[in-house]
Structure formats: structure tokens, C-alpha cells
Design a protein around this motif. Structure first.
Motif, PDB file in Angstrom:
ATOM      1  N   ASP A   3     -29.510   6.627  20.084  1.00  0.00           N
ATOM      2  CA  ASP A   3     -30.551   6.903  21.077  1.00  0.00           C
ATOM      3  C   ASP A   3     -31.109   8.309  20.902  1.00  0.00           C
ATOM      4  N   LEU A   4     -30.238   9.279  20.681  1.00  0.00           N
ATOM      5  CA  LEU A   4     -30.695  10.657  20.498  1.00  0.00           C
ATOM      6  C   LEU A   4     -31.552  10.808  19.248  1.00  0.00           C
ATOM      7  N   VAL A   5     -31.124  10.175  18.170  1.00  0.00           N
ATOM      8  CA  VAL A   5     -31.878  10.271  16.909  1.00  0.00           C
ATOM      9  C   VAL A   5     -33.245   9.607  17.050  1.00  0.00           C
ATOM     10  N   GLN A   6     -33.301   8.467  17.716  1.00  0.00           N
ATOM     11  CA  GLN A   6     -34.560   7.732  17.836  1.00  0.00           C
ATOM     12  C   GLN A   6     -35.546   8.373  18.798  1.00  0.00           C
TER      13      GLN A   6
ATOM     14  N   GLN B 223     -15.832   9.319  13.375  1.00  0.00           N
ATOM     15  CA  GLN B 223     -16.060   8.639  12.102  1.00  0.00           C
ATOM     16  C   GLN B 223     -17.373   7.850  12.103  1.00  0.00           C
ATOM     17  N   VAL B 224     -17.671   7.147  13.197  1.00  0.00           N
ATOM     18  CA  VAL B 224     -18.911   6.361  13.212  1.00  0.00           C
ATOM     19  C   VAL B 224     -20.132   7.263  13.366  1.00  0.00           C
ATOM     20  N   VAL B 225     -20.042   8.263  14.239  1.00  0.00           N
ATOM     21  CA  VAL B 225     -21.168   9.188  14.414  1.00  0.00           C
ATOM     22  C   VAL B 225     -21.321  10.062  13.167  1.00  0.00           C
ATOM     23  N   GLY B 226     -20.209  10.401  12.543  1.00  0.00           N
ATOM     24  CA  GLY B 226     -20.247  11.209  11.320  1.00  0.00           C
ATOM     25  C   GLY B 226     -20.987  10.521  10.187  1.00  0.00           C
ATOM     26  N   ARG B 227     -20.828   9.231  10.068  1.00  0.00           N
ATOM     27  CA  ARG B 227     -21.557   8.484   9.030  1.00  0.00           C
ATOM     28  C   ARG B 227     -23.062   8.481   9.322  1.00  0.00           C
TER      29      ARG B 227
ATOM     30  N   MET C 176     -32.225  21.330  24.309  1.00  0.00           N
ATOM     31  CA  MET C 176     -30.916  20.754  24.140  1.00  0.00           C
ATOM     32  C   MET C 176     -30.841  19.483  24.978  1.00  0.00           C
ATOM     33  N   LYS C 177     -30.372  18.421  24.364  1.00  0.00           N
ATOM     34  CA  LYS C 177     -30.171  17.138  25.036  1.00  0.00           C
ATOM     35  C   LYS C 177     -28.680  16.868  25.106  1.00  0.00           C
ATOM     36  N   PHE C 178     -28.219  16.435  26.258  1.00  0.00           N
ATOM     37  CA  PHE C 178     -26.812  16.161  26.457  1.00  0.00           C
ATOM     38  C   PHE C 178     -26.638  14.697  26.802  1.00  0.00           C
ATOM     39  N   ARG C 179     -25.688  14.055  26.133  1.00  0.00           N
ATOM     40  CA  ARG C 179     -25.346  12.669  26.432  1.00  0.00           C
ATOM     41  C   ARG C 179     -23.829  12.556  26.468  1.00  0.00           C
ATOM     42  N   ASN C 180     -23.338  11.776  27.385  1.00  0.00           N
ATOM     43  CA  ASN C 180     -21.925  11.440  27.383  1.00  0.00           C
ATOM     44  C   ASN C 180     -21.787   9.981  27.794  1.00  0.00           C
ATOM     45  N   TYR C 181     -20.579   9.485  27.797  1.00  0.00           N
ATOM     46  CA  TYR C 181     -20.337   8.100  28.168  1.00  0.00           C
ATOM     47  C   TYR C 181     -19.086   8.043  29.020  1.00  0.00           C
ATOM     48  N   VAL C 182     -18.948   6.968  29.750  1.00  0.00           N
ATOM     49  CA  VAL C 182     -17.897   6.841  30.753  1.00  0.00           C
ATOM     50  C   VAL C 182     -16.506   6.847  30.123  1.00  0.00           C
ATOM     51  N   ASP C 183     -16.319   6.093  29.087  1.00  0.00           N
ATOM     52  CA  ASP C 183     -14.997   5.983  28.481  1.00  0.00           C
ATOM     53  C   ASP C 183     -14.627   7.268  27.758  1.00  0.00           C
ATOM     54  N   THR C 184     -13.343   7.571  27.761  1.00  0.00           N
ATOM     55  CA  THR C 184     -12.877   8.779  27.106  1.00  0.00           C
ATOM     56  C   THR C 184     -13.167   8.717  25.611  1.00  0.00           C
ATOM     57  N   CYS C 185     -12.733   7.687  24.965  1.00  0.00           N
ATOM     58  CA  CYS C 185     -13.011   7.471  23.540  1.00  0.00           C
ATOM     59  C   CYS C 185     -13.553   6.060  23.398  1.00  0.00           C
ATOM     60  N   ASN C 186     -14.716   5.935  22.788  1.00  0.00           N
ATOM     61  CA  ASN C 186     -15.352   4.632  22.672  1.00  0.00           C
ATOM     62  C   ASN C 186     -16.348   4.692  21.519  1.00  0.00           C
TER      63      ASN C 186
ATOM     64  N   ALA D 139     -19.916   3.235  22.304  1.00  0.00           N
ATOM     65  CA  ALA D 139     -20.722   4.087  23.181  1.00  0.00           C
ATOM     66  C   ALA D 139     -21.165   5.359  22.472  1.00  0.00           C
ATOM     67  N   SER D 140     -20.268   5.983  21.715  1.00  0.00           N
ATOM     68  CA  SER D 140     -20.651   7.230  21.050  1.00  0.00           C
ATOM     69  C   SER D 140     -21.698   6.984  19.977  1.00  0.00           C
ATOM     70  N   LEU D 141     -21.567   5.896  19.235  1.00  0.00           N
ATOM     71  CA  LEU D 141     -22.573   5.575  18.233  1.00  0.00           C
ATOM     72  C   LEU D 141     -23.904   5.221  18.900  1.00  0.00           C
ATOM     73  N   GLY D 142     -23.856   4.463  19.976  1.00  0.00           N
ATOM     74  CA  GLY D 142     -25.074   4.101  20.703  1.00  0.00           C
ATOM     75  C   GLY D 142     -25.805   5.332  21.222  1.00  0.00           C
ATOM     76  N   GLN D 143     -25.067   6.255  21.811  1.00  0.00           N
ATOM     77  CA  GLN D 143     -25.680   7.482  22.310  1.00  0.00           C
ATOM     78  C   GLN D 143     -26.282   8.301  21.169  1.00  0.00           C
ATOM     79  N   ALA D 144     -25.578   8.370  20.047  1.00  0.00           N
ATOM     80  CA  ALA D 144     -26.089   9.125  18.900  1.00  0.00           C
ATOM     81  C   ALA D 144     -27.378   8.490  18.356  1.00  0.00           C
TER      82      ALA D 144
END
Length: 151
Positions: free
Chosen positions: A21-24, A41-45, A1-11, A14-19
Motif C-alpha cells: 500500500d505504501l509503495v503504490q 523477510q517478505v517486506v525485505g524482498r 513521513m507516512k506511518f503504518r502499523n497493523y494489529v497483530d504483533t507479527c504478521n 499484514a506487513s507485506l500488505g501495508q508495505a
């Protein structure tokens, strides 16, 4: 299991970037989260494009066709559905003029009110329904309403 989070509450960025990175960099079999609707919505796509299941506990406002998010598993309510259900209920009772009164600072009801008002701009609703007022009220920590609602 890999865990990633980002500083901002909703961003979204950042969420797309982390996703990405995880996929790559990993052999990802599923995403859990994000919870924020815009982030989802962005990570879902991306998840749909890659065929990766995405489980979220929120994401209550999703714009566009549900088929866009083919791998999304949402364990929460959908405010668009709730808004449509409210209008269906009002229609059933032949109530076509209504007002919205809800607690100030309540994100859920604020967002639901926005969804209802957004639906009223659509042709299937705009010719029948009219929201005659939209007001918020304030209450104290003892749940006493401080706003003069009669006014």
C-alpha cells in the motif's frame, strides 16, 4: 513521513500488505521496520525488488542468501552468525559433543538453540558436532533457579 502499523504483533501478510500500500500510494524513499524476522523477510524482498532501503532494529533470523535482501540495513545481531561463531569456538577447543541449557521462556536463547540445532543438520557440521542434550531451566522473579539441573 507516512506511518503504518497493523494489529497483530507479527504478521507477514499484514506487513507485506501495508508495505505494498505504501509503495503504490506514496513516493516512498525508505522503510523503517518491520522488526519481526518473518515479516522482515517478505517486506525485505519487496524493498529489494523496488530498490527501497529498509532499516530495521531486529530481524535477527533471516533465511536464505543475504544478497536476496540487497537494500536491508539491519542494526542488530544475526543469530545465524552467532550460532556459527559458537560452533567455530567449540571447534577451536576441540569440543564436538555439547549440551544446551537455557532459561525457559527466553525467546533469544530458544531461537539461538534452534539455530544451533539447525546448523547441526547441515553436512559441514553434522559429521563433527553432536548436541547430547537440550534442557531448559526455570527461575523465579529473584533469579533463583528452580529446576534441578543436576538431574
Amino acid at each position: 513521513m507516512k506511518f503504518r502499523n497493523y494489529v497483530d504483533t507479527c504478521n507477514e501478510t499484514a506487513s507485506l500488505g501495508q508495505a505494498v500500500d505504501l509503495v503504490q500510494n506514496n513516493n516512498i524513499i525508505a522503510f523503517i521496520g518491520p522488526a519481526c524476522s518473518d515479516d522482515l523477510q517478505v517486506v525485505g524482498r519487496l524493498a529489494s525488488y523496488k530498490g527501497i532501503p529498509l532499516l530495521t532494529g531486529l530481524g535477527d533470523v533471516i533465511y536464505g542468501e543475504r544478497s536476496t535482501y540487497s537494500t536491508l540495513i539491519r542494526a542488530s545481531y544475526d543469530l545465524w552468525d552467532e550460532a556459527r561463531a559458537i560452533l567455530a569456538f567449540l571447534s577451536h577447543l576441540n569440543w564436538y559433543h555439547f549440551g544446551l541449557i537455557y532459561r525457559q521462556g527466553d525467546v533469544y536463547y530458544q531461537t539461538l538453540a534452534e539455530q544451533l540445532l539447525s546448523l547441526l543438520t547441515k553436512p559441514e557440521y553434522s559429521h563433527r558436532f553432536e548436541c547430547t542434550c537440550k534442557e531448559v531451566y526455570v527461575r523465579d522473579i529473584h533469579k533463583t533457579i528452580l529446576t534441578d539441573l543436576d538431574k
